[in-house]
Scaffold this active site. Sequence first.
Site, short mmCIF file in Angstrom:
data_model
loop_
_atom_site.label_atom_id
_atom_site.label_comp_id
_atom_site.label_asym_id
_atom_site.label_seq_id
_atom_site.Cartn_x
_atom_site.Cartn_y
_atom_site.Cartn_z
N LEU A 153 -8.23 -4.76 79.32
CA LEU A 153 -7.84 -5.48 80.54
C LEU A 153 -6.85 -6.59 80.23
O LEU A 153 -5.95 -6.88 81.02
CB LEU A 153 -9.08 -6.08 81.21
CG LEU A 153 -9.68 -5.32 82.39
CD1 LEU A 153 -10.95 -6.00 82.87
CD2 LEU A 153 -8.68 -5.20 83.52
N LEU A 392 -3.04 -27.39 76.97
CA LEU A 392 -4.40 -27.81 77.34
C LEU A 392 -5.44 -26.73 77.04
O LEU A 392 -5.08 -25.54 77.00
CB LEU A 392 -4.43 -28.15 78.83
CG LEU A 392 -3.44 -29.25 79.23
CD1 LEU A 392 -3.35 -29.36 80.73
CD2 LEU A 392 -3.84 -30.57 78.57
C1 LIG Z 1 8.42 -14.30 80.12
C2 LIG Z 1 6.90 -14.73 80.48
C3 LIG Z 1 5.79 -14.15 79.54
C4 LIG Z 1 4.33 -14.59 79.96
C5 LIG Z 1 3.27 -13.95 79.05
C6 LIG Z 1 3.34 -14.50 77.59
C7 LIG Z 1 2.21 -13.90 76.72
C8 LIG Z 1 0.82 -14.55 77.09
C9 LIG Z 1 -0.28 -13.95 76.20
C10 LIG Z 1 -1.67 -14.51 76.62
C11 LIG Z 1 -1.87 -15.95 76.15
C12 LIG Z 1 -3.24 -16.49 76.55
C13 LIG Z 1 -3.36 -17.94 76.08
C14 LIG Z 1 -4.69 -18.56 76.45
O1 LIG Z 1 -5.25 -18.29 77.51
C15 LIG Z 1 -5.38 -19.51 75.45
S1 LIG Z 1 -6.21 -18.51 74.16
C16 LIG Z 1 -7.79 -18.25 74.96
C17 LIG Z 1 -7.97 -16.79 75.36
N1 LIG Z 1 -9.24 -16.63 76.06
C18 LIG Z 1 -10.41 -16.56 75.40
O2 LIG Z 1 -10.50 -16.55 74.19
C19 LIG Z 1 -11.64 -16.49 76.30
C20 LIG Z 1 -12.73 -15.58 75.75
N2 LIG Z 1 -12.19 -14.25 75.47
C21 LIG Z 1 -11.85 -13.39 76.48
O3 LIG Z 1 -11.94 -13.68 77.66
C22 LIG Z 1 -11.29 -12.05 76.05
O4 LIG Z 1 -11.71 -11.78 74.74
C23 LIG Z 1 -9.73 -11.99 76.11
C24 LIG Z 1 -9.30 -12.07 77.57
C25 LIG Z 1 -9.12 -13.14 75.32
C26 LIG Z 1 -9.26 -10.67 75.52
O5 LIG Z 1 -9.88 -9.61 76.23
P1 LIG Z 1 -10.72 -8.49 75.43
O6 LIG Z 1 -11.56 -7.76 76.42
O7 LIG Z 1 -11.39 -9.15 74.27
O8 LIG Z 1 -9.60 -7.51 74.80
P2 LIG Z 1 -8.85 -6.31 75.56
O9 LIG Z 1 -8.78 -6.58 77.01
O10 LIG Z 1 -9.50 -5.02 75.15
O11 LIG Z 1 -7.37 -6.40 74.96
C27 LIG Z 1 -7.18 -6.43 73.55
C28 LIG Z 1 -5.76 -6.87 73.34
O12 LIG Z 1 -5.64 -8.25 73.78
C29 LIG Z 1 -5.12 -9.03 72.70
N3 LIG Z 1 -5.66 -10.38 72.76
C30 LIG Z 1 -6.92 -10.78 72.47
N4 LIG Z 1 -7.04 -12.11 72.63
C31 LIG Z 1 -5.81 -12.58 73.03
C32 LIG Z 1 -5.29 -13.88 73.35
N5 LIG Z 1 -6.05 -14.97 73.28
N6 LIG Z 1 -3.98 -13.97 73.71
C33 LIG Z 1 -3.20 -12.87 73.75
N7 LIG Z 1 -3.63 -11.61 73.46
C34 LIG Z 1 -4.93 -11.48 73.11
C35 LIG Z 1 -5.59 -8.31 71.44
O13 LIG Z 1 -4.76 -8.69 70.36
C36 LIG Z 1 -5.38 -6.85 71.86
O14 LIG Z 1 -3.99 -6.51 71.80
P3 LIG Z 1 -3.44 -5.67 70.52
O15 LIG Z 1 -4.18 -4.35 70.53
O16 LIG Z 1 -1.96 -5.56 70.69
O17 LIG Z 1 -3.81 -6.51 69.32
C1 LIG Z 2 -5.51 -25.08 73.59
N1 LIG Z 2 -6.05 -24.20 74.66
C2 LIG Z 2 -5.22 -22.98 74.84
C3 LIG Z 2 -7.50 -23.92 74.56
C4 LIG Z 2 -7.89 -23.09 73.38
N2 LIG Z 2 -7.90 -21.75 73.37
N3 LIG Z 2 -8.34 -21.33 72.13
C5 LIG Z 2 -8.61 -22.42 71.34
C6 LIG Z 2 -9.06 -22.57 70.02
C7 LIG Z 2 -9.21 -23.86 69.51
C8 LIG Z 2 -8.89 -24.99 70.29
C9 LIG Z 2 -9.00 -26.36 69.76
C10 LIG Z 2 -7.89 -27.21 69.86
C11 LIG Z 2 -7.97 -28.50 69.38
C12 LIG Z 2 -9.18 -28.93 68.80
F1 LIG Z 2 -9.26 -30.17 68.29
C13 LIG Z 2 -10.32 -28.10 68.72
C14 LIG Z 2 -10.21 -26.79 69.20
O1 LIG Z 2 -11.24 -25.89 69.16
C15 LIG Z 2 -12.43 -26.32 68.47
C16 LIG Z 2 -13.30 -25.08 68.34
N4 LIG Z 2 -13.77 -24.73 69.68
C17 LIG Z 2 -13.29 -23.70 70.36
C18 LIG Z 2 -14.02 -23.71 71.53
N5 LIG Z 2 -14.89 -24.75 71.52
C19 LIG Z 2 -14.70 -25.39 70.35
C20 LIG Z 2 -8.46 -24.85 71.59
C21 LIG Z 2 -8.32 -23.56 72.11
#
Ligand SMILES: CCCCCCCCCCCCCC(=O)CSCCNC(=O)CCNC(=O)[C@H](O)C(C)(C)COP(=O)(O)OP(=O)(O)OC[C@H]1O[C@@H](n2cnc3c(N)ncnc32)[C@H](O)[C@@H]1OP(=O)(O)O
Ligand SMILES: CN(C)Cc1n[nH]c2ccc(-c3ccc(F)cc3OCCn3ccnc3)cc12
Length: 392
Positions: A153, A392
């Site tokens: 997704l 953030l």
């Molecule tokens: C010109 C404008 C451009 C705008 C867009 C720019 C780009 C913006 C990009 C977004 C920036 C967001 C920044 C942000 O929000 C801050 S990082 C925080 C992301 N959210 C979380 O970690 C919350 C808990 N996890 C989840 O909700 C799910 O695990 C998520 C939704 C993370 C993945 O859902 P899932 O059910 O676990 O996985 P599948 O659906 O099966 O999909 C797997 C694919 O997703 C790739 N994946 C996993 N985590 C990722 C992540 N954090 N960024 C990018 N990609 C990520 C992974 O590498 C794989 O691709 P690959 O097979 O190629 O490796």
């Molecule tokens: C940035 N913004 C995109 C949220 C975000 N996404 N993914 C993350 C992974 C690390 C940090 C992070 C950034 C600064 C910091 F001092 C501590 C952090 O994480 C501690 C570990 N942790 C993760 C969740 N709860 C505690 C933020 C993020």
Amino acid sequence: PESKRHQFWETQPVGQYRDKENADLPDGSIEPATPPSEVKQEPYNLPSSYEWCTCDVNSEDAMAEIYALLTNNYVEDDDNMFRFDYSVDFLRWALRPPGYFPNWHIGVRAKTSKKLVAFITGVPARIRVKESVINMAEINFLCVHKKLRSKRLAPVLIKEVTRRVHLENLWHAAYTAGVVLPTPVATCQYWHRSLNPKKLIDVGFSRLGARNTMSRTIRLYRLPRETVTPGFRAMERRDVAKVTALLRGYLAQFSVAPVFTEADVEYWLLPLENVVNSYVVENPESREVTDFASFYTLPSTVIGNEQYSVLKAAYSYYNVSGATPIAQLMNDVLIMAKRCDYDVFNALDIMHNEDFLKELKFGPGDGHLHYYLYNYRMKEALKPAELGLVLL
Ligand SMILES: CCCCCCCCCCCCCC(=O)CSCCNC(=O)CCNC(=O)[C@H](O)C(C)(C)COP(=O)(O)OP(=O)(O)OC[C@H]1O[C@@H](n2cnc3c(N)ncnc32)[C@H](O)[C@@H]1OP(=O)(O)O
Ligand SMILES: CN(C)Cc1n[nH]c2ccc(-c3ccc(F)cc3OCCn3ccnc3)cc12
């Protein structure tokens, strides 16, 4: 991780591992802009039982749904002991900056239950990358409900927000993540400064050092009630012009940094209760604003602990040390955070933060935060100290 396949990310205009061999590719945009008429006009297909929705961040109900999804399904630390607990006030602030696009707040609902099961957002930002100032999107709050993970997704959400950003004739984005993807422009470490060491030990965030007793540890992190810098006070609206000039001058030294207007500074850096705290040092004689410091409020849910349910955390935001030594300036900020009952103060090793982390008794965290640019190739990764951008 180079062998690890990225089925989705290999299809995207981002630095690819395979580019390593191609050293003569220049830094800069990877793909040219597409004429608006050629941008896909209709949303990407979702699995049949799901539908797109645009979440109205001005609606209490919509905000409650977004809050509920994130507080239960958003980012956890590697040991699944803490989960970010962004407040409704914080999310409204993060999602409505000057010039924001309501349709960049994208949700996915289950058709039958109408439950919000996934989310991704973009906000516009003017960011300088080396010598180029680029109008781009900052992507954040990507979240798929725990029950719908590993169904691919996320790529659909990412493609949809990309499409909506393209429709506004914008071709670049910035985002950060704790996971390694193709390809980080910088990899930062986060550091923590205990403010309430007893609670941090009780929730398992910190461990008592082998040769330390609890009372010694409490004494080690103790802070005075009063700040020490003459002229240190909370920022006010009348400071906006001076803070903007100070911040623009300071951020010019970094390779990637926002280009803030006065409207941006007023929006992002004026104190907002329980969301962002900011301080200036105004020289009592000259009335000059010589320094600035700020942090934002992002609590984490303590997962499965009877005694405590929330960890109150402050995160270093933008800081400018002009006339005050940065360690003294930031120690005054720690004193304010402790006075406001924060348990921990977090900071990344970006900008000049390394100049105070050790001196002010920060300890290294157990993970990294990777910075990414979409549609921008940067052959040489940046050092954290070259980064002047906080997401953030
Ligand atoms: C010109 C404008 C451009 C705008 C867009 C720019 C780009 C913006 C990009 C977004 C920036 C967001 C920044 C942000 O929000 C801050 S990082 C925080 C992301 N959210 C979380 O970690 C919350 C808990 N996890 C989840 O909700 C799910 O695990 C998520 C939704 C993370 C993945 O859902 P899932 O059910 O676990 O996985 P599948 O659906 O099966 O999909 C797997 C694919 O997703 C790739 N994946 C996993 N985590 C990722 C992540 N954090 N960024 C990018 N990609 C990520 C992974 O590498 C794989 O691709 P690959 O097979 O190629 O490796
Ligand atoms: C940035 N913004 C995109 C949220 C975000 N996404 N993914 C993350 C992974 C690390 C940090 C992070 C950034 C600064 C910091 F001092 C501590 C952090 O994480 C501690 C570990 N942790 C993760 C969740 N709860 C505690 C933020 C993020």
